[in-house]
Design an enzyme around this catalytic site. Structure first.
Site, short mmCIF file in Angstrom:
data_model
loop_
_atom_site.label_atom_id
_atom_site.label_comp_id
_atom_site.label_asym_id
_atom_site.label_seq_id
_atom_site.Cartn_x
_atom_site.Cartn_y
_atom_site.Cartn_z
N ARG A 127 19.43 -14.28 19.87
CA ARG A 127 20.80 -13.75 19.74
C ARG A 127 21.51 -14.27 18.49
O ARG A 127 22.74 -14.36 18.45
CB ARG A 127 21.64 -14.09 20.97
CG ARG A 127 21.14 -13.41 22.22
CD ARG A 127 22.12 -13.47 23.37
NE ARG A 127 21.41 -13.21 24.61
CZ ARG A 127 20.94 -14.17 25.40
NH1 ARG A 127 21.13 -15.43 25.10
NH2 ARG A 127 20.30 -13.85 26.49
N LYS A 149 25.70 -6.32 6.55
CA LYS A 149 25.03 -5.17 7.17
C LYS A 149 23.52 -5.42 7.16
O LYS A 149 22.93 -5.66 6.10
CB LYS A 149 25.31 -3.90 6.39
CG LYS A 149 26.69 -3.33 6.64
CD LYS A 149 26.78 -1.94 6.01
CE LYS A 149 28.15 -1.33 6.24
NZ LYS A 149 28.23 0.02 5.66
N GLU A 191 25.56 1.47 -8.22
CA GLU A 191 26.54 0.72 -7.41
C GLU A 191 27.50 -0.06 -8.30
O GLU A 191 28.69 -0.19 -8.00
CB GLU A 191 25.83 -0.24 -6.44
CG GLU A 191 24.86 0.43 -5.46
CD GLU A 191 25.53 1.17 -4.32
OE1 GLU A 191 26.76 1.01 -4.13
OE2 GLU A 191 24.83 1.93 -3.62
N LYS A 235 32.63 -6.48 -4.31
CA LYS A 235 32.18 -6.25 -2.93
C LYS A 235 32.75 -7.30 -1.99
O LYS A 235 33.20 -7.00 -0.88
CB LYS A 235 30.65 -6.26 -2.86
CG LYS A 235 30.13 -6.14 -1.43
CD LYS A 235 29.28 -4.95 -1.17
CE LYS A 235 28.99 -4.80 0.32
NZ LYS A 235 27.83 -3.98 0.62
N GLU A 245 34.04 -2.68 8.76
CA GLU A 245 34.20 -1.31 8.34
C GLU A 245 35.20 -0.54 9.19
O GLU A 245 34.96 0.60 9.59
CB GLU A 245 32.84 -0.59 8.35
CG GLU A 245 32.77 0.55 7.37
CD GLU A 245 31.33 0.92 7.03
OE1 GLU A 245 30.43 0.62 7.82
OE2 GLU A 245 31.13 1.53 5.96
N ASN A 253 31.80 3.47 0.33
CA ASN A 253 30.92 4.64 0.50
C ASN A 253 31.14 5.69 -0.60
O ASN A 253 30.56 6.77 -0.53
CB ASN A 253 31.14 5.27 1.87
CG ASN A 253 30.63 4.37 2.97
OD1 ASN A 253 29.59 3.73 2.82
ND2 ASN A 253 31.37 4.31 4.07
N HIS A 260 23.76 10.23 0.41
CA HIS A 260 22.88 10.10 1.57
C HIS A 260 22.23 11.42 1.94
O HIS A 260 21.05 11.47 2.29
CB HIS A 260 23.65 9.57 2.79
CG HIS A 260 23.79 8.09 2.80
ND1 HIS A 260 24.87 7.46 3.39
CD2 HIS A 260 23.00 7.11 2.31
CE1 HIS A 260 24.72 6.14 3.25
NE2 HIS A 260 23.61 5.91 2.60
N HIS A 273 17.83 5.62 -3.92
CA HIS A 273 19.19 5.49 -3.40
C HIS A 273 20.23 5.50 -4.52
O HIS A 273 21.23 6.22 -4.46
CB HIS A 273 19.30 4.20 -2.57
CG HIS A 273 20.68 3.94 -2.04
ND1 HIS A 273 21.25 4.69 -1.04
CD2 HIS A 273 21.63 3.02 -2.40
CE1 HIS A 273 22.48 4.26 -0.79
NE2 HIS A 273 22.73 3.24 -1.60
#
Lengths: 372, 372
Positions: A127, A149, A191, A235, A245, A253, A260, A273
């Site tokens: 966990r 993420k 990015e 960032k 988010e 995004n 995407h 990407h």
């Protein structure tokens, strides 16, 4: 060259991004210093891929061992196609074999695939255990490694399975970028340019002023470091304000909505990407101009900078109707409405869910012919 | 009969446990009321097992549908052997098929296996969606459904893979316990007695005063409800003070240290979880008495209450040396030291990592012969 430390301030767990040129020999000490107050245990599972490990593995392992850690190594094959639950299961097997406890640490040495999977394994083993990111690609340094993420792909969609799990430390040596394949470096630049458009006009202008941007070898080490530092800072600022988010983070995004869809339609083969995000930013910019939100001059400046970075500004031949359908199945869709991040200036964006479908279709038509 | 609402107050997400006798027809309304302020979306994935769904599925689906939800059903076979990553992967497939969005909700209708797996799937689908627990076993009502622990088993160990993910609501109808198999009910009673020993002397005495405890049919509905309410309150109090098991929450492991070892040695066949916890509490009690922490009278009272609940106070024939080895590989082990929760009164415990190995071995010898 200087070292930079950028703080990611979160309610439950704050951590730092350390940017240390030629720094892998010091990683062990940085881990100890940055985890002050956290019981890190002694056992580390270092996850990497064979190519990256061959380049940096010995130095990283030696650095961690020198400060007292016991380091086990788990290698996973390179490539997005291995970012699966099955690969994570093998990380679990190693975690069991090497008796990782709740205080143990997983270290991800590699690009986004290694980081995402290792983070997910660290998030779900017992966990949640400690996690350190050592990103080696530009994309991972300025995006994937920051923000917590983590996750893997479902056979039918990218990153559908995952968790938020913050690292204890992100450790970056920007000079390793000099050995990055050209196309991968450019992908990261998409990015980087994004951060300029969504919030940093000065950074955008700095890149406009650079002599060359498309090849890492022709970028001065100081500029390269500055690119990494400013992107990480951008960032970190957004993530610190919106960990899960809920709102603001959605601006990250920018370029990703259409990006995407294009990526998944090409079955992740045609464009990588970053390339898809580049075209996505071009599309979003033109949509913004079409809705009267952005002036044409800035729209043109964005496209010029994307071109300068060696990134595409047009679509491969894809099914435009398919893009529209794919947009509707994106995981960020709320109640059937597609939300677009649209620029209003170099350095400012808004979120809109009222983009007219005919404008979307005409922008797609401008960017390339359709399969239909 | 009265309805009870118990609050689990957490820094990031507080939620309620609603205990509503004969309440399944009202579940939909409770979900709406309890999720006030949260965008729940319209899509629900209800996860259950065939036997439970046959008993309560129609009422639950009708109740959720009546208030406007669209309900898809995913059934998983009953049994701990199905609490695997492979089963979770099938839940993901259903989530994709029914287009669950970030605002969608998974509802777990069943015992601990259904709850743990559904919670883990909800925690990791799109990095976390809404989750509602509708536990139908006593063990799930008073323990597994409260506190946000979710997860699945690794082939080599229980609950090694998991995450903390808090539900939006835990909804309990205590009367469904009247159809629970006798052995399953008793297993839950072990956790109930645990709450008395670790923190509620009045609750412990109430159970001592009850005429019968071993069969749910011979327990008055009011007492049954009181048992559920007081147990949920006890767990909620501890969890509210220590969400991520940093300290206090460790007291909930009373009886579980040896219990887990016994369970895993018997390959989860000889004793079920509750029975193993019962013997584990007996062992912990005797260790505490042997260390002079607890007096013999209370030690005897605990064993009498465990016996009254129809639970075992002796070990099956197992390998005692194996128990000691298993203790050392428990996931809660810190730096090689085994931490025991030991009672000092009816209603108070301490945590100690200095239990002499010879005392441990002699207590095990008292409780049953060894395979050795």
């Amino acid at each position: 060259m200087r070292q930079s430390v950028i703080s990611v301030a979160l309610p439950d767990q704050s951590y730092n991004i350390a940017i240390v040129p030629n720094g892998f020999d010091q990683l062990g000490n940085w881990v100890i210093v940055q985890a002050e107050g956290v019981n890190l245990g002694r056992q580390i599972l270092l996850v990497s891929n064979p190519a990256i490990f061959k380049l940096y593995g010995d130095r990283v392992v030696a650095s961690l061992t020198k400060v007292g850690f016991i380091v086990a190594v788990h290698l996973i094959p390179a490539g997005e196609q291995h970012k699966t639950l099955a690969s994570v299961q093998k990380i679990y097997d190693s975690a069991l074999k090497h008796r990782l406890e709740r205080s143990s640490t997983m270290v991800a040495l590699g690009g986004g695939v290694v980081g995402d999977m290792t983070g997910f394994a660290a998030s779900t083993w017992l966990r949640g255990i400690n996690f350190v990111q050592v990103p080696t690609s530009l994309l991972a340094m300025v995006d994937a490694s920051i923000g917590g993420k983590t996750g893997v792909n479902h056979p039918k969609g990218k990153n559908l399975i995952g968790a938020f799990h913050q690292p204890r430390l992100v450790f970056i040596d920007p000079l390793v970028l000099q050995t990055l394949p050209r196309r991968e470096f450019r992908a990261g630049m998409a990015e980087v340019i994004k951060y300029g458009v969504i919030g940093s006009p000065g950074f955008f202008e700095q890149m406009e002023a650079a002599e060359k941007l498309s090849d890492v070898q022709s970028i001065a080490p100081e500029l390269l470091e500055s690119i990494v530092v400013q992107s990480c800072q951008a960032k970190a600022d957004v993530v610190s304000q919106d960990e899960k988010e809920a709102g603001l983070r959605a601006i990250l995004n920018y370029g990703h909505t259409i990006g995407h869809a294009v990526e998944s339609l090409g079955n992740y083969q045609d464009l990588n990407h970053g390339e898809a995000v580049a075209v996505g930013m071009v599309a979003a910019g033109r949509i913004a101009a079409g809705m009267g939100l952005w002036d044409q001059e800035n729209c043109d400046r964005q496209e010029a900078l994307i071109t300068k970075a060696g990134l595409p500004v047009t679509l491969p031949v894809v099914d435009h109707g398919g893009i529209v359908t794919a947009l509707l199945s994106d995981k960020k869709v709320k109640a059937g409405k597609v939300r677009f991040v649209l620029p209003t200036a170099i350095g400012a964006v808004v979120i809109r869910d009222d983009v007219p479908e005919n404008l979307l279709r005409s922008v797609l038509a401008e960017l390339g012919e359709s399969l239909e």
